[in-house]
Enzyme design. Structure first.
Site, PDB file in Angstrom:
ATOM      1  N   SER A 313       0.841  -1.253   0.044  1.00 50.02           N
ATOM      2  CA  SER A 313      -0.022   0.088  -0.098  1.00 50.02           C
ATOM      3  C   SER A 313       1.042   1.186   0.225  1.00 50.02           C
ATOM      4  O   SER A 313       0.533   2.166  -0.560  1.00 50.02           O
ATOM      5  CB  SER A 313      -0.875   0.004   1.220  1.00 50.02           C
ATOM      6  OG  SER A 313      -1.499   1.220   1.403  1.00 50.02           O
ATOM      7  N   TRP A 316       2.589   1.749  -3.560  1.00 44.96           N
ATOM      8  CA  TRP A 316       1.486   1.895  -4.292  1.00 44.96           C
ATOM      9  C   TRP A 316       1.318   3.441  -4.458  1.00 44.96           C
ATOM     10  O   TRP A 316       1.183   4.127  -5.328  1.00 44.96           O
ATOM     11  CB  TRP A 316       0.236   1.304  -4.394  1.00 44.96           C
ATOM     12  CG  TRP A 316      -0.820   1.617  -5.174  1.00 44.96           C
ATOM     13  CD1 TRP A 316      -1.031   1.001  -6.480  1.00 44.96           C
ATOM     14  CD2 TRP A 316      -1.728   2.838  -4.943  1.00 44.96           C
ATOM     15  NE1 TRP A 316      -2.110   1.484  -7.092  1.00 44.96           N
ATOM     16  CE2 TRP A 316      -2.576   2.519  -6.186  1.00 44.96           C
ATOM     17  CE3 TRP A 316      -2.235   3.437  -3.857  1.00 44.96           C
ATOM     18  CZ2 TRP A 316      -3.537   3.314  -6.083  1.00 44.96           C
ATOM     19  CZ3 TRP A 316      -3.258   4.409  -4.068  1.00 44.96           C
ATOM     20  CH2 TRP A 316      -4.146   4.113  -5.270  1.00 44.96           C
ATOM     21  N   HIS A 317       1.272   3.890  -3.392  1.00 42.13           N
ATOM     22  CA  HIS A 317       1.136   5.585  -2.949  1.00 42.13           C
ATOM     23  C   HIS A 317       2.109   6.357  -3.549  1.00 42.13           C
ATOM     24  O   HIS A 317       1.965   7.671  -4.083  1.00 42.13           O
ATOM     25  CB  HIS A 317       0.810   5.889  -1.728  1.00 42.13           C
ATOM     26  CG  HIS A 317      -0.531   5.605  -1.131  1.00 42.13           C
ATOM     27  ND1 HIS A 317      -0.850   4.381  -0.457  1.00 42.13           N
ATOM     28  CD2 HIS A 317      -1.712   6.567  -1.097  1.00 42.13           C
ATOM     29  CE1 HIS A 317      -2.250   4.472  -0.344  1.00 42.13           C
ATOM     30  NE2 HIS A 317      -2.810   5.605  -0.477  1.00 42.13           N
ATOM     31  N   GLY A 318       3.494   5.881  -3.597  1.00 40.25           N
ATOM     32  CA  GLY A 318       4.503   6.821  -4.081  1.00 40.25           C
ATOM     33  C   GLY A 318       5.715   5.994  -4.019  1.00 40.25           C
ATOM     34  O   GLY A 318       6.060   5.042  -3.268  1.00 40.25           O
TER      35      GLY A 318
END
Length: 389
Positions: A313, A316-318
Site C-alpha cells: 500500500s 503504491w502511493h508513491g
C-alpha cells in the site's frame, strides 16, 4: 487536479453524459469508450506532450486488449497480471529502484521518465479483472462493456477503484431519472469542489511549511498545527476527488461505490482502514492479504501478511522510502491492534474508553501523515523538533 478544469466539465463530462443519455443502449458503452479515450489523450498531451501522450494511450489500450486475449480459465491471465505490473514498475518505480539498489547516479536510470496518467489506478483494475475472470467471480462481458469499464474517465485518474462485476449491471441498466440524477450528481460534485477549493487548498498555506527550513525555525505548537492541517487537507483532497467522480458517474445514470466514510471518527486503526480509501483497502484485502493466507494461517503469518499488504500500500502511493515507512507504520498499527483485540475483549467499552481509543487512533494516524508528506531526513528533523527541541 484535472477535476477543477473547464475542460473536464465542458469538453468531456457534460457532453458525454448528455450523449450517453440520448443514444440507444447498444451505443452507450461506445460513448464512454470514445469520451474516455479522448479524455486520456487530451490530458496526457497536456501533462507529457503529444508523442508521449500517444504512447500513454497505446500502453493503456495494449493492457486492455491483452486482458481479453485468453480463455477465462486459462493460466495466461497471470501473463496479463505480470505485464501490467512490469509496465507499472518501469514507469513509476524504475528510477527509484535504481537509485536505491545501485546509486542515485546510476547509468540505468531513465533520464526522460514520465508517468502515464492514472497508471496506479488502472493497473489495479486490470489485475482485478484478470484474476476475477479466471476465478469465475465475474463474467467477461462484451469487449465494448469491458473497454467502457476501463475507459470510464471520471474514475480513471484518482479512483475509486472499480470492480467489473459492480460496474457491469449499472452500465447495462443505467438510471433513467434525469432530473433526480442531475440534482444528486451536481450536488455531489459541488460538495467535492467546495471541499477541495474552499478548505483543502486554503490549508496548503499551512502545510507548505512542512519543509526542513521552516521546521528548523518553528515552535512546537506550530509544528503540531501544520501536521493537523495536513491531516485535514489530505482527507479533503482525497475524498473530494471521490465525491466528484461519484457525482460525475451519477450524471450518466451510473453508480460508483463510496470511497470514504468518516474515517477520522474511527476508534481503532483497523476500523480506520475500513473507512479510508475503501476501494483501495478492499482491493488490497482481496488481491494481496487473502492470497497470502489472510487470517486463516498462524498468528505470526497473519502479522506478516498485514505488514506485507501495507508495505505494498505504501509503495503504491508513491516511489519513495517515506511511503514505504508510512505503509509499514500502518501495518505495525494493524498488527498491534489485532494482537491487543485478541487478548482484551470488551464488547461494551465506556464512553471514556471510546474517546481515549479515538484520540489514540487519531494521534497514530497523524504521526503517520508526517511520513507521507515529508522525505525521511525532513521527517526525522520534524520529530526531533517536535519531541526534543
Amino acid at each position: 487536479m484535472i477535476f477543477n478544469t473547464f475542460s473536464y466539465f465542458m469538453l468531456f463530462l457534460f457532453p458525454a453524459a448528455v450523449v450517453f443519455r440520448l443514444v440507444p443502449q447498444t451505443w452507450k458503452a461506445w460513448v464512454i469508450i470514445t469520451s474516455g479515450a479522448a479524455f486520456y489523450v487530451f490530458f496526457s498531451i497536456t501533462a507529457v506532450g503529444g508523442f508521449l501522450g500517444a504512447v500513454c494511450l497505446g500502453l493503456f489500450l495494449w493492457e486492455a486488449v491483452f486482458s481479453r486475449l485468453y480463455h477465462p480459465a486459462s493460466r495466461w491471465c497471470w501473463i496479463g497480471v505480470i505485464q501490467a505490473l512490469i509496465i507499472l514498475v518501469v514507469f513509476k518505480y524504475w528510477n527509484f529502484f535504481c537509485a536505491l539498489v545501485v546509486s542515485p547516479d546510476s547509468p540505468w536510470r531513465w533520464t526522460d521518465a514520465f508517468l502515464p496518467l492514472g497508471i496506479s489506478f488502472f493497473t489495479f483494475e486490470f489485475i482485478h479483472y484478470a484474476v476475477d475472470r479466471r476465478a469465475g467471480k465475474t463474467e467477461a462481458g462484451t469487449f465494448s462493456e469491458y473497454l467502457a469499464f476501463i475507459l470510464f474517465f471520471p474514475t480513471m485518474v484518482a479512483g475509486p477503484i472499480k470492480r467489473f462485476q459492480d460496474f457491469l449491471p449499472t452500465l447495462r441498466s443505467p438510471s433513467t431519472k434525469w432530473a433526480a440524477d442531475f440534482e444528486r450528481g451536481t450536488t455531489r460534485i459541488l460538495c467535492g469542489l467546495v471541499k477541495k477549493f474552499a478548505i483543502a487548498d486554503v490549508l496548503t498555506a499551512f502545510t507548505m511549511h512542512l519543509n526542513s527550513t521552516d521546521i528548523s525555525a518553528a515552535q512546537r505548537w506550530l509544528l503540531l498545527l501544520w501536521l493537523l492541517a495536513y491531516a485535514l487537507q489530505i482527507y479533503l483532497d482525497f475524498s473530494s476527488y471521490s465525491d466528484i467522480a461519484i457525482g460525475s458517474a451519477r450524471l450518466f445514470g451510473l453508480s460508483v461505490k463510496e470511497n470514504f466514510d468518516w474515517p477520522y471518527l474511527c476508534t481503532n486503526i483497523t476500523e480506520f482502514w475500513r473507512h479510508w480509501h475503501i476501494s483501495l483497502t478492499k482491493w488490497l484485502t482481496d488481491y494481496i492479504f487473502i492470497p497470502l493466507g489472510g487470517s486463516r494461517v498462524s498468528q505470526p503469518r497473519v502479522y506478516a501478511n498485514l505488514l506485507m499488504t501495507m508495505f505494498i500500500s505504501g509503495l503504491w502511493h508513491g516511489a519513495g522510502l517515506n511511503f514505504i515507512v508510512w505503509g509499514l507504520w500502518h501495518g505495525s498499527g494493524l498488527v498491534i491492534h489485532r494482537a491487543w483485540s485478541r487478548s482484551h475483549l470488551n464488547p461494551s467499552p465506556s464512553q471514556a474508553k471510546k474517546f481515549a481509543s479515538w484520540l489514540l487512533t487519531m494521534t497514530f494516524v497523524c504521526i503517520g501523515w508526517a511520513f507521507f508528506v515529508m522525505d525521511l531526513p525532513t521527517v526525522m528533523l520534524f520529530f526531533r523538533r517536535l519531541f526534543i527541541q
